[in-house]
Design a protein around this motif. Structure first.
Motif, PDB file in Angstrom:
ATOM      1  N   PRO A 199       1.088  -1.505   0.178  1.00  0.00           N
ATOM      2  CA  PRO A 199       0.436  -0.069   0.122  1.00  0.00           C
ATOM      3  C   PRO A 199       1.033   1.172  -0.378  1.00  0.00           C
ATOM      4  CG  PRO A 199      -1.049  -1.325   2.089  1.00  0.00           C
ATOM      5  CD  PRO A 199       0.771  -2.360   1.090  1.00  0.00           C
ATOM      6  N   SER A 200       0.457   2.161  -0.590  1.00  0.00           N
ATOM      7  CA  SER A 200       1.374   3.347  -0.560  1.00  0.00           C
ATOM      8  C   SER A 200      -0.106   4.192  -0.057  1.00  0.00           C
ATOM      9  CB  SER A 200       1.703   3.849  -2.580  1.00  0.00           C
ATOM     10  OG  SER A 200       2.546   2.913  -2.897  1.00  0.00           O
ATOM     11  N   LEU A 201       0.912   5.878   0.938  1.00  0.00           N
ATOM     12  CA  LEU A 201       0.185   6.470   0.237  1.00  0.00           C
ATOM     13  C   LEU A 201      -0.300   8.266   0.392  1.00  0.00           C
ATOM     14  CD1 LEU A 201      -0.615   6.272   4.780  1.00  0.00           C
ATOM     15  CD2 LEU A 201      -2.403   5.912   2.721  1.00  0.00           C
ATOM     16  N   GLY A 202      -0.765   8.977  -0.690  1.00  0.00           N
ATOM     17  CA  GLY A 202      -0.336  10.574  -0.816  1.00  0.00           C
ATOM     18  C   GLY A 202      -1.346  11.101  -0.057  1.00  0.00           C
ATOM     19  N   ILE A 203      -0.702  12.529  -0.204  1.00  0.00           N
ATOM     20  CA  ILE A 203      -1.428  13.617   0.120  1.00  0.00           C
ATOM     21  C   ILE A 203      -2.557  14.293  -1.059  1.00  0.00           C
ATOM     22  CG2 ILE A 203      -1.997  15.736   2.017  1.00  0.00           C
ATOM     23  CD1 ILE A 203       0.081  14.257   3.753  1.00  0.00           C
ATOM     24  N   VAL A 204      -3.733  14.371  -0.974  1.00  0.00           N
ATOM     25  CA  VAL A 204      -3.858  15.481  -1.843  1.00  0.00           C
ATOM     26  C   VAL A 204      -4.685  16.665  -1.653  1.00  0.00           C
ATOM     27  CG1 VAL A 204      -6.185  14.979  -3.543  1.00  0.00           C
ATOM     28  CG2 VAL A 204      -5.430  12.865  -2.911  1.00  0.00           C
ATOM     29  N   ALA A 205      -3.941  17.530  -2.501  1.00  0.00           N
ATOM     30  CA  ALA A 205      -4.241  19.034  -2.398  1.00  0.00           C
ATOM     31  C   ALA A 205      -5.605  19.488  -2.774  1.00  0.00           C
ATOM     32  CB  ALA A 205      -3.189  19.704  -2.683  1.00  0.00           C
TER      33      ALA A 205
END
Length: 390
Positions: A199-205
């Motif tokens: 799994p990968s996490l990303g912060i979406v602006a």
């Protein structure tokens, strides 16, 4: 070094400290021929705690440190000297870690926020010295208590990612491409199935300097709830997501059928997942023209928002972000999250299925003890008279 350092489950052996034994001692001093008992109490054994730590994202730091021992309590001494208390052991884990008993599969506890401390194993109480047993009729007791024995447990730590939006789809549905286009995350992207192995996490602006967290889950195939593919290992990561984004490629023969297959896999894994809000994104729309998109809209399910996107060209990306933000801030979704957090129920683990997973990953573990840690619980020394616990 291995290509991936993402560790989302680990099996460790924990042991608290045993209590120190009380002292059986009679005071001896010049000019005090009848000094009486003065044996001190033993110290308590150390406890084992779990502690949430937001600085950790995986369980990698525990993969090679699988034996946790708390310190034993010190023995009591003469002149009513109290034994030292054993040092407590704290196991730092990332937020969202669930703990199971490795022998029975029973749910033990859940660590959900930073700074949360949960006692896993309690250290043994120290034994009372003979000073505590003096009475008017027994002024020189010649016995004391041993310390209480230690507790031990082999536990399974499972990490369930905490994210606002979870991506659900078959392999090569464009999940990693979408995450890389919406955030600064750089998951591996290639033209073959199961490119994403972790799994990968990303912060979406979003607008006005707002943001939300998106999680890319490895591809799910039909039968994942029974252990096929990688689905069984990673399906648990979407249990804590507030919103599920289903992704189906636009060049699929039957988009609605693929969506229903994904939904059925979630239902078979955990029926509570069907209560979460859902959004359907039709990906790779750069391969479709406007006329074909209009035709596809008529055959899609009408019980959830549908967005046509292309992560390569940017088509529909802003509309998708608007829909996701609207669903995340929907009042019904907020109330549902609060209720789910209050009544969350963790199912006991099926150890037969888990044993297969662990064997495949080479996670077998042997409990090693040194001479100091291999002391018997019954090694309380020589005492005269009775030995009892209070």
């Amino acid at each position: 070094m291995a290509e991936s350092n993402f560790v989302d489950y680990v099996k460790i052996y924990c042991r608290s400290g045993k209590g120190g034994r009380g002292s059986m001692h009679l005071h001896r001093a010049k000019y005090q021929p009848l000094g009486g008992p003065d044996g001190g109490d033993g110290g308590r054994g150390g406890n084992v705690y779990l502690r949430g730590n937001h600085n950790y994202w995986t369980l990698l730091h525990l993969k090679y440190n699988r034996h946790v021992y708390a310190e034993h309590g010190g023995d009591g001494g003469k002149d009513k000297c109290h034994g030292t208390d054993g040092k407590d052991q704290y196991i730092d884990v990332p937020c969202g870690t669930v703990v199971y008993n490795a022998d029975t599969g029973k749910y033990v506890c859940d660590v959900t926020y930073d700074g949360q401390v949960v006692m896993l194993l309690k250290g043994g109480r120290g034994g009372l010295g003979n000073f505590q047993f003096r009475t008017a009729t027994n002024q020189a007791p010649r016995y004391a208590q041993p310390g209480e024995p230690m507790q031990e447990m082999t536990i399974i730590l499972e990490l369930k990612l905490l994210a606002d939006v979870g991506l659900v789809g078959f392999p090569n549905a464009g999940k990693s491409t979408l995450l890389s286009s919406l955030s600064s995350a750089r998951p591996k992207i290639a033209n073959y199935p199961f490119t994403t192995l972790e799994p990968s996490l990303g912060i979406v602006a979003y607008r006005d300097q707002q943001s939300f967290v998106m999680a890319d889950i490895p591809g799910i195939i039909e039968g994942a709830a029974e252990g096929k593919g990688l689905g069984l290992r990673f399906l648990r990561h979407i249990e804590r997501n507030s919103l599920l984004l289903f992704m189906v490629p636009g060049d699929t023969d039957d988009i609605k059928r693929e969506y229903e297959i994904l939904l059925d896999e979630l239902r078979r894994f955990n029926p509570d997942l069907l209560d979460k809000h859902r959004v359907l994104a039709v990906t790779k729309c750069d391969l479709l023209d406007d006329e074909l998109i209009d035709m596809l809209r008529e055959s899609l399910p009408d019980d959830l928002p549908v967005v046509f996107i292309s992560a390569v060209t940017g088509y529909g990306i802003q509309q998708l972000k608007d829909v996701l933000w609207s669903e995340l801030n929907n009042e019904s979704n907020k109330l549902q999250d609060i209720v789910a957090e209050e009544r969350i129920v963790h199912r006991d683990k099926d150890m037969t299925r888990f044993s297969t997973e662990m064997a495949a990953e080479g996670e077998d573990m042997e409990i090693e003890t040194d001479d100091e840690n291999a002391d018997s619980d019954d090694d309380f020394g020589d005492f005269d008279g009775e030995e009892e616990f209070v």
